[in-house]
Scaffold this motif. Structure first.
Motif, PDB file in Angstrom:
ATOM      1  N   LYS A 117       0.820  -1.124  -0.191  1.00 33.89           N
ATOM      2  CA  LYS A 117       0.123   0.041  -0.022  1.00 33.89           C
ATOM      3  C   LYS A 117       0.787   1.172   0.058  1.00 33.89           C
ATOM      4  N   TYR A 118       0.593   1.944  -0.939  1.00 31.24           N
ATOM      5  CA  TYR A 118       1.442   3.358  -1.061  1.00 31.24           C
ATOM      6  C   TYR A 118       0.528   4.540  -1.285  1.00 31.24           C
ATOM      7  N   ASP A 119       1.098   5.594  -0.535  1.00 36.22           N
ATOM      8  CA  ASP A 119       0.552   6.755  -0.476  1.00 36.22           C
ATOM      9  C   ASP A 119       1.157   7.835  -1.715  1.00 36.22           C
ATOM     10  N   ILE A 120       0.670   7.928  -3.010  1.00 39.47           N
ATOM     11  CA  ILE A 120       1.618   8.648  -4.076  1.00 39.47           C
ATOM     12  C   ILE A 120       0.767   9.874  -4.405  1.00 39.47           C
ATOM     13  N   ASP A 121       1.741  11.035  -4.487  1.00 42.15           N
ATOM     14  CA  ASP A 121       1.125  12.072  -4.773  1.00 42.15           C
ATOM     15  C   ASP A 121       0.885  12.271  -6.272  1.00 42.15           C
ATOM     16  N   GLU A 122      -0.224  12.290  -7.076  1.00 47.56           N
ATOM     17  CA  GLU A 122      -0.525  12.250  -8.503  1.00 47.56           C
ATOM     18  C   GLU A 122       0.200  13.443  -9.120  1.00 47.56           C
ATOM     19  N   ASN A 123       0.360  14.514  -8.536  1.00 50.69           N
ATOM     20  CA  ASN A 123       1.290  15.756  -8.967  1.00 50.69           C
ATOM     21  C   ASN A 123       2.421  15.885  -9.281  1.00 50.69           C
ATOM     22  N   SER A 124       3.194  14.658  -8.306  1.00 51.53           N
ATOM     23  CA  SER A 124       4.500  14.573  -8.403  1.00 51.53           C
ATOM     24  C   SER A 124       5.171  13.321  -9.264  1.00 51.53           C
ATOM     25  N   PHE A 125       4.202  12.506  -9.652  1.00 47.05           N
ATOM     26  CA  PHE A 125       4.442  11.337 -10.373  1.00 47.05           C
ATOM     27  C   PHE A 125       3.670  11.164 -11.692  1.00 47.05           C
ATOM     28  N   PRO A 126       4.061  10.453 -12.541  1.00 50.51           N
ATOM     29  CA  PRO A 126       3.185  10.282 -13.821  1.00 50.51           C
ATOM     30  C   PRO A 126       2.196   9.355 -13.773  1.00 50.51           C
ATOM     31  N   ILE A 127       1.206   9.369 -12.892  1.00 49.92           N
ATOM     32  CA  ILE A 127       0.118   8.390 -12.604  1.00 49.92           C
ATOM     33  C   ILE A 127      -0.884   8.706 -12.943  1.00 49.92           C
ATOM     34  N   TYR A 128      -1.973   7.946 -13.568  1.00 56.23           N
ATOM     35  CA  TYR A 128      -3.388   8.820 -14.249  1.00 56.23           C
ATOM     36  C   TYR A 128      -4.181   7.687 -13.903  1.00 56.23           C
ATOM     37  N   LYS A 129      -5.316   7.936 -13.564  1.00 57.35           N
ATOM     38  CA  LYS A 129      -6.439   7.082 -13.406  1.00 57.35           C
ATOM     39  C   LYS A 129      -6.941   6.564 -14.683  1.00 57.35           C
ATOM     40  N   VAL A 130      -7.105   5.194 -14.567  1.00 56.57           N
ATOM     41  CA  VAL A 130      -7.647   4.378 -15.813  1.00 56.57           C
ATOM     42  C   VAL A 130      -9.318   4.822 -16.160  1.00 56.57           C
ATOM     43  N   ARG A 131      -9.561   5.089 -17.298  1.00 57.60           N
ATOM     44  CA  ARG A 131     -10.826   5.305 -17.843  1.00 57.60           C
ATOM     45  C   ARG A 131     -11.469   4.105 -18.242  1.00 57.60           C
ATOM     46  N   TYR A 132     -12.787   3.909 -17.852  1.00 60.13           N
ATOM     47  CA  TYR A 132     -13.382   2.729 -18.200  1.00 60.13           C
ATOM     48  C   TYR A 132     -14.529   3.151 -18.894  1.00 60.13           C
ATOM     49  N   ASN A 133     -14.622   2.474 -20.173  1.00 61.80           N
ATOM     50  CA  ASN A 133     -15.580   2.895 -21.467  1.00 61.80           C
ATOM     51  C   ASN A 133     -16.774   1.944 -21.097  1.00 61.80           C
ATOM     52  N   SER A 134     -17.830   2.704 -21.074  1.00 63.25           N
ATOM     53  CA  SER A 134     -19.254   2.087 -20.849  1.00 63.25           C
ATOM     54  C   SER A 134     -19.992   1.846 -22.136  1.00 63.25           C
ATOM     55  N   ASN A 135     -19.249   2.382 -23.198  1.00 61.42           N
ATOM     56  CA  ASN A 135     -19.931   2.233 -24.498  1.00 61.42           C
ATOM     57  C   ASN A 135     -19.464   1.338 -25.655  1.00 61.42           C
ATOM     58  N   ASP A 136     -18.442   0.355 -24.775  1.00 63.91           N
ATOM     59  CA  ASP A 136     -17.805  -0.403 -25.718  1.00 63.91           C
ATOM     60  C   ASP A 136     -17.096   0.138 -27.124  1.00 63.91           C
ATOM     61  N   MET A 137     -16.637   1.334 -26.948  1.00 62.13           N
ATOM     62  CA  MET A 137     -16.002   2.116 -28.038  1.00 62.13           C
ATOM     63  C   MET A 137     -14.454   2.237 -27.659  1.00 62.13           C
ATOM     64  N   THR A 138     -13.610   1.681 -28.600  1.00 65.04           N
ATOM     65  CA  THR A 138     -12.217   1.954 -28.070  1.00 65.04           C
ATOM     66  C   THR A 138     -11.844   3.538 -28.293  1.00 65.04           C
ATOM     67  N   PRO A 139     -10.672   3.848 -27.591  1.00 64.66           N
ATOM     68  CA  PRO A 139     -10.306   4.945 -27.688  1.00 64.66           C
ATOM     69  C   PRO A 139     -10.109   5.685 -29.116  1.00 64.66           C
ATOM     70  N   MET A 140     -10.580   6.794 -29.386  1.00 62.98           N
ATOM     71  CA  MET A 140     -10.425   7.490 -30.753  1.00 62.98           C
ATOM     72  C   MET A 140      -9.084   8.100 -30.651  1.00 62.98           C
ATOM     73  N   VAL A 141      -8.135   7.971 -31.891  1.00 61.71           N
ATOM     74  CA  VAL A 141      -6.968   8.587 -32.050  1.00 61.71           C
ATOM     75  C   VAL A 141      -7.033   9.453 -33.354  1.00 61.71           C
ATOM     76  N   TYR A 142      -6.690  10.949 -33.221  1.00 64.00           N
ATOM     77  CA  TYR A 142      -6.706  11.620 -34.143  1.00 64.00           C
ATOM     78  C   TYR A 142      -5.388  11.859 -34.885  1.00 64.00           C
ATOM     79  N   PRO A 143      -5.286  11.446 -36.057  1.00 61.12           N
ATOM     80  CA  PRO A 143      -3.893  11.464 -36.519  1.00 61.12           C
ATOM     81  C   PRO A 143      -3.275  12.911 -36.332  1.00 61.12           C
TER      82      PRO A 143
END
Length: 274
Positions: A117-143
Motif C-alpha cells: 500500500k502506497y500513498d502517491i502524490d499524483e501531481n509529483s509522479f506520472p500516474i493516471y486514473k484508468v478510464r473505463y468505457n461503458s459504450n464499448d468504444m475503443t479510444p479514438m486517436v486523431y492523426p
C-alpha cells in the motif's frame, strides 16, 4: 515498470483511427508526416522501425506517391504502435479494493501473495486514473494529434489508460512513463498486506527486509476470508509477530467454529484470540 505487452487484458491498448481526418485535414496530415519523417531520420531506433513504412509513401525526391492515402493510414497505425511500445506501465488500485476477493483471486496466487500500500502524490509522479468505457468504444486517436510532438504523449497515454467497463472493479491507476524504473520516496510505503496463505518464511524475510530499510513506519496486516460477513477482512496486531499473525489467520479459516451457526448467530470465538 512493466512493458504493455506483458499485461493480461487482451483488449489492452486498442484504438481506432479517426479516418475522416485523412480527407478533411489531408494537407495537415501530410505536413505532419513530413515532420515526423524528419524526426524518424534523426532517431536510429525509429528509423529502423519506420524505414519500410515511410519509404512506401515518402521520398525526398518525389514527395508522396499516388497511393499516399493508404500509406497515410499505414504510417499512422505504425506510429501509434511504436509510440505505445516506448512506454512502460505500473498498475495500482485504490484502497477500496484492498479487501476485494476478485483482486486477491486474480493477482495473489490463491491468497499466497502480498499487497503493498502506497500513498502517491499524483501531481509529483506520472500516474493516471484508468478510464473505463461503458459504450464499448475503443479510444479514438486523431492523426493530427499523434503527429504533433507537443500533444502526442497525451494522445498515446489515452490508449494506455482506457479499459472496458468490465474491469472497473479494479479501480486502477497507472504509472505511465518511458523509464524502466521510477523510484518512490520511502515514506510513500504505508502498509504491507499478506494473503493468509502466504509462506511464513517468505513473509518473515520480507518483514525483516522492510523493517531494516524503512523502520517501524510501515504497518503489517493479513487479509483473510470471513464467512460471517461473506467478505475479506484485514487482521492486524501489534502483539503478534508476522508469523504468529499468519498462523492465527490460517487457524481461523481452518477452525470448524468459524463455520458453526449457533441460534442464528455465527461463532466468532477467533476474535478473542487475536
Amino acid at each position: 515498470m512493466n512493458h504493455p505487452l506483458n499485461l493480461n487484458d487482451a483488449m489492452e491498448f486498442s484504438f481506432c483511427i479517426k479516418s475522416k481526418e485523412f480527407s478533411e485535414k489531408a494537407s495537415e496530415v501530410e505536413k505532419g508526416l513530413e515532420k515526423y519523417h524528419k524526426e524518424v531520420l534523426e532517431t536510429p531506433e525509429k528509423r529502423d522501425y519506420f524505414s519500410s513504412v515511410l519509404n512506401n509513401i515518402y521520398s525526398t525526391d518525389s514527395g508522396f506517391n499516388a497511393d499516399r492515402k493508404q500509406g497515410f493510414v499505414s504510417a499512422i497505425f505504425n506510429l501509434i504502435k511504436y509510440e505505445q511500445s516506448e512506454y512502460k506501465v505500473c498498475s495500482f488500485s485504490e484502497e477500496k479494493v484492498l479487501i476485494n476477493p476478485l483482486m486477491w483471486g486474480h493477482y495473489a496466487d490463491k491468497m499466497q501473495g502480498v499487497c503493498l500500500k502506497y500513498d502517491i502524490d499524483e501531481n509529483s509522479f506520472p500516474i493516471y486514473k484508468v478510464r473505463y468505457n461503458s459504450n464499448d468504444m475503443t479510444p479514438m486517436v486523431y492523426p493530427c494529434r499523434v503527429l504533433d510532438k507537443k500533444v502526442r504523449g497525451g494522445a498515446i497515454r489515452k490508449t494506455l489508460r482506457t479499459k472496458k467497463k468490465d474491469w472497473s472493479y479494479e479501480r486502477e491507476w497507472r504509472m505511465i512513463a518511458k523509464e524502466n524504473f521510477i523510484k518512490l520516496p520511502k515514506e510513500a510505503l504505508k502498509e504491507v498486506c499478506f494473503g493468509y496463505n502466504c509462506n511464513p518464511d517468505k513473509a518473515e524475510f520480507l518483514y525483516d527486509m522492510i523493517i531494516k530499510e524503512y523502520g517501524d513506519s510501515v504497518r503489517f496486516s493479513v487479509i483473510v476470508p470471513d464467512v460471517v460477513k461473506y467478505q475479506m477482512l484485514k487482521m492486524s496486531s501489534e502483539k503478534l509477530s508476522i508469523r504468529e499473525l499468519l498462523g492465527s489467520a490460517k487457524s481461523r479459516v481452518d477452525s470448524y467454529e468459524h463455520f458453526i451457526q449457533i441460534n442464528g448467530i455465527y461463532s466468532t470465538h477467533w476474535k478473542d484470540k487475536v
